[in-house]
Design a protein around this motif. Structure first.
Motif, PDB file in Angstrom:
ATOM      1  N   GLN A 111     -10.473  -6.435 -22.545  1.00 24.19           N
ATOM      2  CA  GLN A 111     -11.314  -7.177 -23.485  1.00 24.19           C
ATOM      3  C   GLN A 111     -12.740  -7.318 -22.949  1.00 24.19           C
ATOM      4  O   GLN A 111     -13.710  -7.236 -23.712  1.00 24.19           O
ATOM      5  CB  GLN A 111     -10.712  -8.558 -23.747  1.00 24.19           C
ATOM      6  CG  GLN A 111      -9.416  -8.532 -24.543  1.00 24.19           C
ATOM      7  CD  GLN A 111      -8.849  -9.916 -24.755  1.00 24.19           C
ATOM      8  OE1 GLN A 111      -9.410 -10.716 -25.517  1.00 24.19           O
ATOM      9  NE2 GLN A 111      -7.730 -10.229 -24.103  1.00 24.19           N
ATOM     10  N   VAL A 112     -12.869  -7.508 -21.646  1.00 22.10           N
ATOM     11  CA  VAL A 112     -14.197  -7.612 -21.040  1.00 22.10           C
ATOM     12  C   VAL A 112     -14.911  -6.262 -21.099  1.00 22.10           C
ATOM     13  O   VAL A 112     -16.122  -6.203 -21.357  1.00 22.10           O
ATOM     14  CB  VAL A 112     -14.099  -8.120 -19.585  1.00 22.10           C
ATOM     15  CG1 VAL A 112     -15.481  -8.120 -18.926  1.00 22.10           C
ATOM     16  CG2 VAL A 112     -13.505  -9.522 -19.548  1.00 22.10           C
ATOM     17  N   LEU A 113     -14.173  -5.193 -20.894  1.00 17.46           N
ATOM     18  CA  LEU A 113     -14.765  -3.851 -21.003  1.00 17.46           C
ATOM     19  C   LEU A 113     -15.255  -3.576 -22.416  1.00 17.46           C
ATOM     20  O   LEU A 113     -16.282  -2.923 -22.628  1.00 17.46           O
ATOM     21  CB  LEU A 113     -13.750  -2.789 -20.575  1.00 17.46           C
ATOM     22  CG  LEU A 113     -13.384  -2.773 -19.085  1.00 17.46           C
ATOM     23  CD1 LEU A 113     -12.267  -1.784 -18.815  1.00 17.46           C
ATOM     24  CD2 LEU A 113     -14.600  -2.450 -18.230  1.00 17.46           C
ATOM     25  N   ASP A 114     -14.523  -4.100 -23.404  1.00 14.65           N
ATOM     26  CA  ASP A 114     -14.945  -3.955 -24.800  1.00 14.65           C
ATOM     27  C   ASP A 114     -16.253  -4.710 -25.032  1.00 14.65           C
ATOM     28  O   ASP A 114     -17.154  -4.210 -25.723  1.00 14.65           O
ATOM     29  CB  ASP A 114     -13.851  -4.475 -25.732  1.00 14.65           C
ATOM     30  CG  ASP A 114     -14.226  -4.321 -27.201  1.00 14.65           C
ATOM     31  OD1 ASP A 114     -14.475  -3.183 -27.635  1.00 14.65           O
ATOM     32  OD2 ASP A 114     -14.282  -5.342 -27.924  1.00 14.65           O
ATOM     33  N   LEU A 115     -16.383  -5.883 -24.443  1.00 18.97           N
ATOM     34  CA  LEU A 115     -17.625  -6.648 -24.551  1.00 18.97           C
ATOM     35  C   LEU A 115     -18.770  -5.897 -23.861  1.00 18.97           C
ATOM     36  O   LEU A 115     -19.904  -5.907 -24.343  1.00 18.97           O
ATOM     37  CB  LEU A 115     -17.453  -8.028 -23.925  1.00 18.97           C
ATOM     38  CG  LEU A 115     -16.514  -8.989 -24.668  1.00 18.97           C
ATOM     39  CD1 LEU A 115     -16.286 -10.249 -23.837  1.00 18.97           C
ATOM     40  CD2 LEU A 115     -17.076  -9.354 -26.028  1.00 18.97           C
ATOM     41  N   ARG A 116     -18.461  -5.246 -22.748  1.00 16.34           N
ATOM     42  CA  ARG A 116     -19.478  -4.444 -22.058  1.00 16.34           C
ATOM     43  C   ARG A 116     -20.011  -3.347 -22.958  1.00 16.34           C
ATOM     44  O   ARG A 116     -21.224  -3.096 -23.018  1.00 16.34           O
ATOM     45  CB  ARG A 116     -18.889  -3.846 -20.773  1.00 16.34           C
ATOM     46  CG  ARG A 116     -19.913  -3.082 -19.932  1.00 16.34           C
ATOM     47  CD  ARG A 116     -19.295  -2.539 -18.668  1.00 16.34           C
ATOM     48  NE  ARG A 116     -18.341  -1.465 -18.935  1.00 16.34           N
ATOM     49  CZ  ARG A 116     -17.694  -0.782 -17.984  1.00 16.34           C
ATOM     50  NH1 ARG A 116     -17.894  -1.096 -16.708  1.00 16.34           N
ATOM     51  NH2 ARG A 116     -16.851   0.177 -18.298  1.00 16.34           N
ATOM     52  N   THR A 117     -19.114  -2.691 -23.684  1.00 24.85           N
ATOM     53  CA  THR A 117     -19.526  -1.649 -24.622  1.00 24.85           C
ATOM     54  C   THR A 117     -20.426  -2.214 -25.714  1.00 24.85           C
ATOM     55  O   THR A 117     -21.434  -1.596 -26.097  1.00 24.85           O
ATOM     56  CB  THR A 117     -18.284  -0.994 -25.262  1.00 24.85           C
ATOM     57  OG1 THR A 117     -17.501  -0.382 -24.235  1.00 24.85           O
ATOM     58  CG2 THR A 117     -18.684   0.056 -26.283  1.00 24.85           C
ATOM     59  N   LYS A 118     -20.098  -3.404 -26.201  1.00 25.48           N
ATOM     60  CA  LYS A 118     -20.895  -4.022 -27.263  1.00 25.48           C
ATOM     61  C   LYS A 118     -22.278  -4.418 -26.767  1.00 25.48           C
ATOM     62  O   LYS A 118     -23.255  -4.360 -27.522  1.00 25.48           O
ATOM     63  CB  LYS A 118     -20.145  -5.230 -27.820  1.00 25.48           C
ATOM     64  CG  LYS A 118     -18.897  -4.851 -28.620  1.00 25.48           C
ATOM     65  CD  LYS A 118     -18.170  -6.073 -29.148  1.00 25.48           C
ATOM     66  CE  LYS A 118     -16.946  -5.646 -29.962  1.00 25.48           C
ATOM     67  NZ  LYS A 118     -16.185  -6.820 -30.473  1.00 25.48           N
TER      68      LYS A 118
END
Length: 218
Positions: free
Chosen positions: A195-202
């Motif tokens: 989930q944190v990696l997804d936020l990084r992408t955003k």
């Protein structure tokens, strides 16, 4: 110069970073662990120690608060500032925050980081470092928000070689792969890391823009 005024030199570049970005990511990690009640994250409270108010500290904290609130709107914070270099004193600051319910201690001080992090270790709480990988300080450190000076220097040299060197303030970010967080410890579940990696992408694609100013009333 001799009169205290800022002077730009054609052969000097200032390598700066968007600290609010890594701060946001590790804040979200802490918030997700609080929300899911992972391990000893049970009180929904996070502690923060900053060395002072300024461009090297406040963006980290602003991003951290925003990231934690993004995933857990009910999380609360205990923020303390101190310029002390006394590790014992900073450890006591950490103990006070933990006594007040803090499950995480986010270190943005540098001067007495080891003492503050020791407080987390002794109490079975979690610690998060800043600027560099601080896992070497204690098993309590689950990750660190980092500024990749190596990456910023490499990119600057590449620009120089390509004849594209620019003097003055140069700000590096996730888009340059110059900020981020270190590999989390085994305490952090993989689904939370994802989930944190997804936020990084955003953040990289501009969907999320972490703030650099701490909101009032935190």
């Amino acid at each position: 110069d001799d009169n205290g005024k800022e002077v730009s030199l054609g052969n000097v570049a200032d390598l700066l970073f968007r600290q609010q970005e890594p701060g946001y990511l590790v804040g979200a990690m802490a918030g997700l662990m609080e929300k899911s009640k992972v391990g000893n994250a049970t009180h929904n409270v996070v502690g923060i120690l900053g060395s002072n108010h300024g461009p090297g500290v406040d963006p980290y904290i602003a991003g951290f608060v925003a990231g934690a609130r993004q995933v857990d709107a009910t999380v609360s914070f205990k923020i303390t500032y101190s310029d002390s270099q006394d590790t014992a004193f900073c450890k006591q600051l950490g103990i006070t925050q933990i006594t007040g319910g803090a499950d995480f201690l986010f270190e943005v001080t540098g001067r007495c980081a080891s003492g503050y992090i020791d407080a987390a270790y002794d109490a079975g709480a979690y610690a998060i470092g800043s600027d560099r990988d601080e896992a070497f300080l204690s098993p309590a450190v689950i990750t660190s928000a980092i500024k990749r000076v190596d990456r910023a220097v490499a990119l600057t040299i590449q620009r120089l070689q390509a004849g594209k060197f620019t003097s003055g303030k140069q700000v590096f970010s996730l888009q340059d792969d110059a900020t981020g967080f270190t590999t989390p410890s085994s305490v952090v579940p993989q689904d939370i890391i994802n989930q944190v990696l997804d936020l990084r992408t955003k953040i990289r694609n501009g969907t999320i823009t972490p703030p650099e100013t701490i909101p009032p009333g935190v």
